[in-house]
Design a protein around this motif. Sequence first.
Motif, PDB file in Angstrom:
ATOM      1  N   SER A  95       1.026  -1.344  -0.159  1.00 50.82           N
ATOM      2  CA  SER A  95       0.032   0.097  -0.012  1.00 50.82           C
ATOM      3  C   SER A  95       0.996   1.254  -0.042  1.00 50.82           C
ATOM      4  O   SER A  95       1.546   1.605   1.019  1.00 50.82           O
ATOM      5  CB  SER A  95      -0.896  -0.045   1.127  1.00 50.82           C
ATOM      6  OG  SER A  95      -1.298   1.217   1.549  1.00 50.82           O
ATOM      7  N   TYR A 133       0.041   4.225   0.723  1.00 50.85           N
ATOM      8  CA  TYR A 133      -0.340   5.008   1.529  1.00 50.85           C
ATOM      9  C   TYR A 133       0.451   4.524   2.886  1.00 50.85           C
ATOM     10  O   TYR A 133       0.750   5.434   3.532  1.00 50.85           O
ATOM     11  CB  TYR A 133      -1.893   4.773   1.963  1.00 50.85           C
ATOM     12  CG  TYR A 133      -2.446   5.151   0.481  1.00 50.85           C
ATOM     13  CD1 TYR A 133      -3.061   6.644   0.220  1.00 50.85           C
ATOM     14  CD2 TYR A 133      -3.270   4.132  -0.120  1.00 50.85           C
ATOM     15  CE1 TYR A 133      -3.928   6.802  -0.894  1.00 50.85           C
ATOM     16  CE2 TYR A 133      -3.846   4.529  -1.303  1.00 50.85           C
ATOM     17  CZ  TYR A 133      -4.224   5.827  -1.679  1.00 50.85           C
ATOM     18  OH  TYR A 133      -4.769   6.156  -2.951  1.00 50.85           O
ATOM     19  N   ALA A 153      -6.768  -4.903   4.400  1.00 47.60           N
ATOM     20  CA  ALA A 153      -8.226  -4.960   4.553  1.00 47.60           C
ATOM     21  C   ALA A 153      -8.885  -6.202   3.798  1.00 47.60           C
ATOM     22  O   ALA A 153      -9.918  -6.237   4.150  1.00 47.60           O
ATOM     23  CB  ALA A 153      -8.708  -3.704   3.924  1.00 47.60           C
ATOM     24  N   TRP A 154      -8.134  -6.680   3.006  1.00 46.37           N
ATOM     25  CA  TRP A 154      -8.875  -8.032   2.240  1.00 46.37           C
ATOM     26  C   TRP A 154      -8.628  -9.253   3.128  1.00 46.37           C
ATOM     27  O   TRP A 154      -9.839  -9.947   3.300  1.00 46.37           O
ATOM     28  CB  TRP A 154      -8.178  -8.289   0.764  1.00 46.37           C
ATOM     29  CG  TRP A 154      -8.095  -7.072   0.174  1.00 46.37           C
ATOM     30  CD1 TRP A 154      -6.687  -6.611  -0.205  1.00 46.37           C
ATOM     31  CD2 TRP A 154      -9.078  -5.954  -0.141  1.00 46.37           C
ATOM     32  NE1 TRP A 154      -7.041  -5.423  -0.986  1.00 46.37           N
ATOM     33  CE2 TRP A 154      -8.412  -4.939  -0.685  1.00 46.37           C
ATOM     34  CE3 TRP A 154     -10.319  -6.019   0.021  1.00 46.37           C
ATOM     35  CZ2 TRP A 154      -9.097  -3.849  -1.343  1.00 46.37           C
ATOM     36  CZ3 TRP A 154     -10.958  -4.644  -0.543  1.00 46.37           C
ATOM     37  CH2 TRP A 154     -10.494  -3.764  -1.306  1.00 46.37           C
ATOM     38  N   ARG A 180      -9.647   0.645   6.604  1.00 52.69           N
ATOM     39  CA  ARG A 180      -8.591   0.674   5.540  1.00 52.69           C
ATOM     40  C   ARG A 180      -7.415   1.026   6.156  1.00 52.69           C
ATOM     41  O   ARG A 180      -7.071   1.217   7.522  1.00 52.69           O
ATOM     42  CB  ARG A 180      -8.702   2.091   4.823  1.00 52.69           C
ATOM     43  CG  ARG A 180      -9.936   2.267   3.911  1.00 52.69           C
ATOM     44  CD  ARG A 180     -10.108   3.394   3.464  1.00 52.69           C
ATOM     45  NE  ARG A 180     -10.059   3.597   1.913  1.00 52.69           N
ATOM     46  CZ  ARG A 180     -10.344   5.013   1.328  1.00 52.69           C
ATOM     47  NH1 ARG A 180     -10.492   5.942   2.092  1.00 52.69           N
ATOM     48  NH2 ARG A 180     -10.152   4.981  -0.026  1.00 52.69           N
ATOM     49  N   ILE A 181      -6.242   0.708   5.583  1.00 48.70           N
ATOM     50  CA  ILE A 181      -4.917   0.825   6.001  1.00 48.70           C
ATOM     51  C   ILE A 181      -4.219   2.046   5.182  1.00 48.70           C
ATOM     52  O   ILE A 181      -4.713   2.260   4.263  1.00 48.70           O
ATOM     53  CB  ILE A 181      -3.883  -0.451   5.708  1.00 48.70           C
ATOM     54  CG1 ILE A 181      -3.944  -0.672   4.353  1.00 48.70           C
ATOM     55  CG2 ILE A 181      -4.226  -1.364   6.801  1.00 48.70           C
ATOM     56  CD1 ILE A 181      -2.724  -1.723   3.836  1.00 48.70           C
ATOM     57  N   PRO A 182      -3.062   2.866   5.978  1.00 42.25           N
ATOM     58  CA  PRO A 182      -2.586   2.655   7.426  1.00 42.25           C
ATOM     59  C   PRO A 182      -3.351   3.053   8.426  1.00 42.25           C
ATOM     60  O   PRO A 182      -4.330   3.942   8.423  1.00 42.25           O
ATOM     61  CB  PRO A 182      -1.356   3.368   7.044  1.00 42.25           C
ATOM     62  CG  PRO A 182      -1.644   4.653   6.315  1.00 42.25           C
ATOM     63  CD  PRO A 182      -2.841   4.068   5.435  1.00 42.25           C
ATOM     64  N   ASP A 233      -5.452   7.384   8.248  1.00 46.41           N
ATOM     65  CA  ASP A 233      -5.438   8.023   7.140  1.00 46.41           C
ATOM     66  C   ASP A 233      -3.988   8.585   6.891  1.00 46.41           C
ATOM     67  O   ASP A 233      -3.518   9.543   7.989  1.00 46.41           O
ATOM     68  CB  ASP A 233      -6.415   9.265   7.129  1.00 46.41           C
ATOM     69  CG  ASP A 233      -6.320   9.841   5.503  1.00 46.41           C
ATOM     70  OD1 ASP A 233      -7.375   9.578   4.843  1.00 46.41           O
ATOM     71  OD2 ASP A 233      -5.548  10.398   5.213  1.00 46.41           O
ATOM     72  N   SER A 234      -3.201   8.159   6.076  1.00 49.70           N
ATOM     73  CA  SER A 234      -1.888   8.619   5.813  1.00 49.70           C
ATOM     74  C   SER A 234      -1.320   9.918   5.931  1.00 49.70           C
ATOM     75  O   SER A 234      -0.557  10.387   6.827  1.00 49.70           O
ATOM     76  CB  SER A 234      -1.205   8.159   4.564  1.00 49.70           C
ATOM     77  OG  SER A 234      -1.722   8.661   3.676  1.00 49.70           O
ATOM     78  N   TYR A 256      -8.329  -1.609  -8.606  1.00 51.93           N
ATOM     79  CA  TYR A 256      -9.602  -2.764  -7.904  1.00 51.93           C
ATOM     80  C   TYR A 256     -10.398  -2.854  -9.049  1.00 51.93           C
ATOM     81  O   TYR A 256     -11.001  -4.166  -8.983  1.00 51.93           O
ATOM     82  CB  TYR A 256     -10.374  -1.791  -6.947  1.00 51.93           C
ATOM     83  CG  TYR A 256      -9.626  -1.445  -5.460  1.00 51.93           C
ATOM     84  CD1 TYR A 256      -8.644  -2.071  -5.103  1.00 51.93           C
ATOM     85  CD2 TYR A 256     -10.022  -0.120  -4.823  1.00 51.93           C
ATOM     86  CE1 TYR A 256      -8.186  -1.870  -4.241  1.00 51.93           C
ATOM     87  CE2 TYR A 256      -9.243   0.024  -3.872  1.00 51.93           C
ATOM     88  CZ  TYR A 256      -8.086  -0.835  -3.512  1.00 51.93           C
ATOM     89  OH  TYR A 256      -7.660  -0.198  -2.190  1.00 51.93           O
TER      90      TYR A 256
HETATM   91  N1  LIG Z   1      -6.807   8.167   2.164  1.00 54.38           N
HETATM   92  C1  LIG Z   1      -6.431   7.204   2.861  1.00 54.38           C
HETATM   93  C2  LIG Z   1      -6.602   5.954   1.729  1.00 54.38           C
HETATM   94  C3  LIG Z   1      -6.175   4.613   2.271  1.00 54.38           C
HETATM   95  C4  LIG Z   1      -6.322   3.488   1.463  1.00 54.38           C
HETATM   96  O1  LIG Z   1      -7.100   3.465   0.289  1.00 54.38           O
HETATM   97  N2  LIG Z   1      -5.727   2.286   1.615  1.00 54.38           N
HETATM   98  C5  LIG Z   1      -6.218   1.078   0.981  1.00 54.38           C
HETATM   99  C6  LIG Z   1      -4.908   0.314   0.744  1.00 54.38           C
HETATM  100  S1  LIG Z   1      -3.816   0.934  -0.387  1.00 54.38           S
HETATM  101  C7  LIG Z   1      -7.105   0.214   1.753  1.00 54.38           C
HETATM  102  O2  LIG Z   1      -7.004   0.035   2.916  1.00 54.38           O
HETATM  103  N3  LIG Z   1      -8.079  -0.256   0.906  1.00 54.38           N
HETATM  104  C8  LIG Z   1      -9.211  -1.099   1.357  1.00 54.38           C
HETATM  105  C9  LIG Z   1     -10.586  -0.441   1.219  1.00 54.38           C
HETATM  106  O3  LIG Z   1     -10.646   0.574   0.728  1.00 54.38           O
HETATM  107  O4  LIG Z   1     -11.523  -1.435   1.343  1.00 54.38           O
HETATM  108  C10 LIG Z   1      -4.996   7.065   3.375  1.00 54.38           C
HETATM  109  O5  LIG Z   1      -4.230   8.171   2.792  1.00 54.38           O
HETATM  110  O6  LIG Z   1      -4.765   6.329   4.220  1.00 54.38           O
END
Ligand SMILES: N[C@@H](CCC(=O)N[C@@H](CS)C(=O)NCC(=O)O)C(=O)O
Length: 203
Positions: A9, A11, A33-34, A48-50, A62-63, A110
């Motif tokens: 990721s 982020y 998250a998967w 969501r990570i991180p 949120d990063s 995605y």
């Molecule tokens: N705006 C968030 C975006 C974080 C994000 O989209 N993380 C993705 C991994 S790259 C995630 O966890 N996706 C899982 C989902 O959205 O279900 C940040 O800057 O932390």
Amino acid sequence: MILIGRYLSPYTRRVAITLKLLGFPFENNPINAWQNLEDVRRANPVGRIPALVLDDGEVLFDSSAIIDYLDEVAGPDRALTPPSGSERRNVLRLTAAALGVMDKAAAARYELVMRPEETRHEPWLAHNLGQVHSGLAWIDGQVRGPWMTGEEMTQADVTVVVLYDFLRLFEASGVTAEAVPAVADLARRAGEIPAFAQTRPTI
Ligand SMILES: N[C@@H](CCC(=O)N[C@@H](CS)C(=O)NCC(=O)O)C(=O)O
């Protein structure tokens, strides 16, 4: 501190690199998250990570919010985003562009990996990839050298480099080093710095 999220990721990786560049010790818990949604949700209700668990148990997510906190603790002389003025606006603009491209790349990825092939919507995929390419081309034209905004490495460099490395791993993005030579060179030089080398992702 514990950084939740894997370095694939971008982020999460930008937070890891920021922690390392600013000299904060931390552990990494490389979940996503998967495969670990319930664990991720315990840290971030959105799943969501991180997320960053501080030593007193407080959790940030949120990063950009995490990096804002790290900059604040590091203080204005060491923060990777300048404290004020046009220098700050420029770093924020470049970082926002890189994060926007990252969001578009994630949406495109995605579309490819989360859907059965027969339900893929090609115009939506092309729309997102078009934004990846236009945004990245603009960023490439902004590199002043040796770093994004000149002599000092900033958060714009961290975010642009994790974006570029992610796009090169995500081959369907169609991003090549030849298309964005200034960013490619920046990423190559950053890759020699331990904070970047130690967090290099693999698929
Ligand atoms: N705006 C968030 C975006 C974080 C994000 O989209 N993380 C993705 C991994 S790259 C995630 O966890 N996706 C899982 C989902 O959205 O279900 C940040 O800057 O932390």
